[in-house]
Design a protein around this motif. Sequence first.
Motif, PDB file in Angstrom:
ATOM      1  N   LEU A  38       6.555  -5.050  13.885  1.00 18.08           N
ATOM      2  CA  LEU A  38       5.246  -5.688  13.860  1.00 18.08           C
ATOM      3  C   LEU A  38       5.443  -7.191  13.755  1.00 18.08           C
ATOM      4  O   LEU A  38       6.296  -7.656  12.985  1.00 18.08           O
ATOM      5  CB  LEU A  38       4.424  -5.192  12.665  1.00 18.08           C
ATOM      6  CG  LEU A  38       4.138  -3.688  12.612  1.00 18.08           C
ATOM      7  CD1 LEU A  38       3.285  -3.358  11.401  1.00 18.08           C
ATOM      8  CD2 LEU A  38       3.454  -3.223  13.882  1.00 18.08           C
TER       9      LEU A  38
ATOM     10  N   ALA B 191       4.505   1.996  -2.068  1.00 15.98           N
ATOM     11  CA  ALA B 191       3.469   1.446  -1.191  1.00 15.98           C
ATOM     12  C   ALA B 191       2.483   0.618  -1.981  1.00 15.98           C
ATOM     13  O   ALA B 191       2.404   0.695  -3.222  1.00 15.98           O
ATOM     14  CB  ALA B 191       2.750   2.589  -0.469  1.00 15.98           C
ATOM     15  N   THR B 192       1.684  -0.158  -1.250  1.00 14.72           N
ATOM     16  CA  THR B 192       0.658  -1.008  -1.861  1.00 14.72           C
ATOM     17  C   THR B 192      -0.232  -0.212  -2.789  1.00 14.72           C
ATOM     18  O   THR B 192      -0.652   0.887  -2.483  1.00 14.72           O
ATOM     19  CB  THR B 192      -0.205  -1.655  -0.759  1.00 14.72           C
ATOM     20  OG1 THR B 192       0.669  -2.414   0.092  1.00 14.72           O
ATOM     21  CG2 THR B 192      -1.252  -2.561  -1.352  1.00 14.72           C
TER      22      THR B 192
ATOM     23  N   SER C 231       0.826  -7.996  -0.381  1.00 10.73           N
ATOM     24  CA  SER C 231       1.201  -6.634  -0.762  1.00 10.73           C
ATOM     25  C   SER C 231       0.151  -5.955  -1.619  1.00 10.73           C
ATOM     26  O   SER C 231       0.271  -4.768  -1.927  1.00 10.73           O
ATOM     27  CB  SER C 231       2.535  -6.653  -1.525  1.00 10.73           C
ATOM     28  OG  SER C 231       2.399  -7.348  -2.758  1.00 10.73           O
TER      29      SER C 231
ATOM     30  N   GLY D 290       0.475   0.699  13.167  1.00 10.54           N
ATOM     31  CA  GLY D 290      -0.400   0.080  12.175  1.00 10.54           C
ATOM     32  C   GLY D 290       0.290  -0.197  10.857  1.00 10.54           C
ATOM     33  O   GLY D 290      -0.330  -0.700   9.927  1.00 10.54           O
ATOM     34  N   ASN D 291       1.585   0.120  10.749  1.00 12.95           N
ATOM     35  CA  ASN D 291       2.301  -0.132   9.494  1.00 12.95           C
ATOM     36  C   ASN D 291       3.751  -0.471   9.803  1.00 12.95           C
ATOM     37  O   ASN D 291       4.130  -0.630  10.952  1.00 12.95           O
ATOM     38  CB  ASN D 291       2.200   1.073   8.554  1.00 12.95           C
ATOM     39  CG  ASN D 291       2.749   2.334   9.196  1.00 12.95           C
ATOM     40  OD1 ASN D 291       3.878   2.358   9.665  1.00 12.95           O
ATOM     41  ND2 ASN D 291       1.932   3.381   9.235  1.00 12.95           N
ATOM     42  N   GLU D 292       4.557  -0.580   8.786  1.00  9.77           N
ATOM     43  CA  GLU D 292       5.965  -0.921   8.979  1.00  9.77           C
ATOM     44  C   GLU D 292       6.872   0.188   8.468  1.00  9.77           C
ATOM     45  O   GLU D 292       7.950  -0.072   7.937  1.00  9.77           O
ATOM     46  CB  GLU D 292       6.289  -2.234   8.266  1.00  9.77           C
ATOM     47  CG  GLU D 292       5.545  -3.430   8.841  1.00  9.77           C
ATOM     48  CD  GLU D 292       5.836  -4.721   8.099  1.00  9.77           C
ATOM     49  OE1 GLU D 292       6.703  -5.483   8.557  1.00  9.77           O
ATOM     50  OE2 GLU D 292       5.189  -4.961   7.073  1.00  9.77           O
ATOM     51  N   GLN D 293       6.484   1.432   8.637  1.00 14.22           N
ATOM     52  CA  GLN D 293       7.213   2.557   8.072  1.00 14.22           C
ATOM     53  C   GLN D 293       8.236   3.117   9.050  1.00 14.22           C
ATOM     54  O   GLN D 293       8.081   4.211   9.593  1.00 14.22           O
ATOM     55  CB  GLN D 293       6.229   3.637   7.615  1.00 14.22           C
ATOM     56  CG  GLN D 293       5.349   3.178   6.460  1.00 14.22           C
ATOM     57  CD  GLN D 293       4.372   4.254   6.002  1.00 14.22           C
ATOM     58  OE1 GLN D 293       4.340   5.344   6.534  1.00 14.22           O
ATOM     59  NE2 GLN D 293       3.575   3.922   5.011  1.00 14.22           N
TER      60      GLN D 293
ATOM     61  N   LEU E 135       2.572   4.737  14.356  1.00 19.27           N
ATOM     62  CA  LEU E 135       3.197   3.892  13.333  1.00 19.27           C
ATOM     63  C   LEU E 135       2.955   2.406  13.555  1.00 19.27           C
ATOM     64  O   LEU E 135       3.374   1.585  12.735  1.00 19.27           O
ATOM     65  CB  LEU E 135       4.705   4.152  13.288  1.00 19.27           C
ATOM     66  CG  LEU E 135       5.149   5.558  12.890  1.00 19.27           C
ATOM     67  CD1 LEU E 135       6.668   5.674  12.977  1.00 19.27           C
ATOM     68  CD2 LEU E 135       4.689   5.888  11.469  1.00 19.27           C
TER      69      LEU E 135
END
Length: 365
Positions: A193, A363-364, A346, A173-176, A171
Amino acid sequence: MKHWHETRAVFDRLAELRRAGRRAALATVVRVRGSAYRHEGAKLLVAEDGSTVGNVSGGCLEQDVREVALQVLRSGAPELKSYCSSTDEIAAWDLGVGCEGQVDVWVESVTQDRPRERGLLDGRAAFVVATIVGMRDAGCGMRLVATADATYGSLGSPDLNAAASERARALLGNEQSGVYEIAGRSVFLDVFLPPPELIICGAGDDARPLARFAADIGFRVVIVDRRPAYLTAERFPTAAALIESRPEELLQRLAPDAACYAVVMTHNFADDQGYLRALVGAPVPYIGMLGPRQRTERMLQILGAAAALGERDAARIYGPVGLDVGTDGAEQVALSVIAEILAVRSGRRADSLRERQTPIHAATE
């Protein structure tokens, strides 16, 4: 983005309370379904006297969460509180949850400082905090901190530690952040992050509201100027760094990366062109240029003639800077610039939310 800064403020207050011999409980949003005002990881620290730092909603859940936290301090037992909206969307919004949303909040008594996590925040190192939140689990409340190359703490067993660490690192690599079922246990993975950086080249008066607004929403703000008299903490109290640098020295003083955004606004053509030349040589995804379109186009022509402008560089340059919302004054310009940077970050078009057909927190695209 505010997750990083708010958590640091929570930990600072926690350390202060511990030094004073006072107890505190920490409430953390661990799961959001549907639409909600705050996301997973939002925190509210409640001291035994009822004072608070942080927030877990738009303001309407705080009173109830505060009461739950005080009860947790009395009992010593953690609690997982669920707030569900009704089918009445207006009532749901008034509750602070959002439309057709559900928010789960984990509330625990905090018995010690968290210096390791505070140190990781200061060092701008990505990390994940894993906490067992299954209320029927004997290990409820046990914690583990995982960075890219190290693990601290324990969830109670080597196998669970290994599985949680592996999931946590996936995780980074993202903010989930969220609750994950790992080896049959409910584990909340709180992902941290480092916040993106905004480099403002030019320390004039109109840079001050931009620096202030950017810091307020979570950017790490760096002010650059060749004039030392302009680079003072009094002028830029929210800046993380004040860098005296001529344009040609910029990349010797800073190392902008793909998590950096830049705005060039010195009001001096030669200086602006110099900073632009330096920035196109770095992997920053956004370079905002204050000033008329013809001025920016002239700079681009000069850079192109000097072979300093690559084919893909022009797409990263936004000049005139900011969204077309109609502005008057430095504060309004700053808002339009921040909004444009957020849209670029974003990957969204800067349309009104009423035109969006998918959930606003999706999500983006």
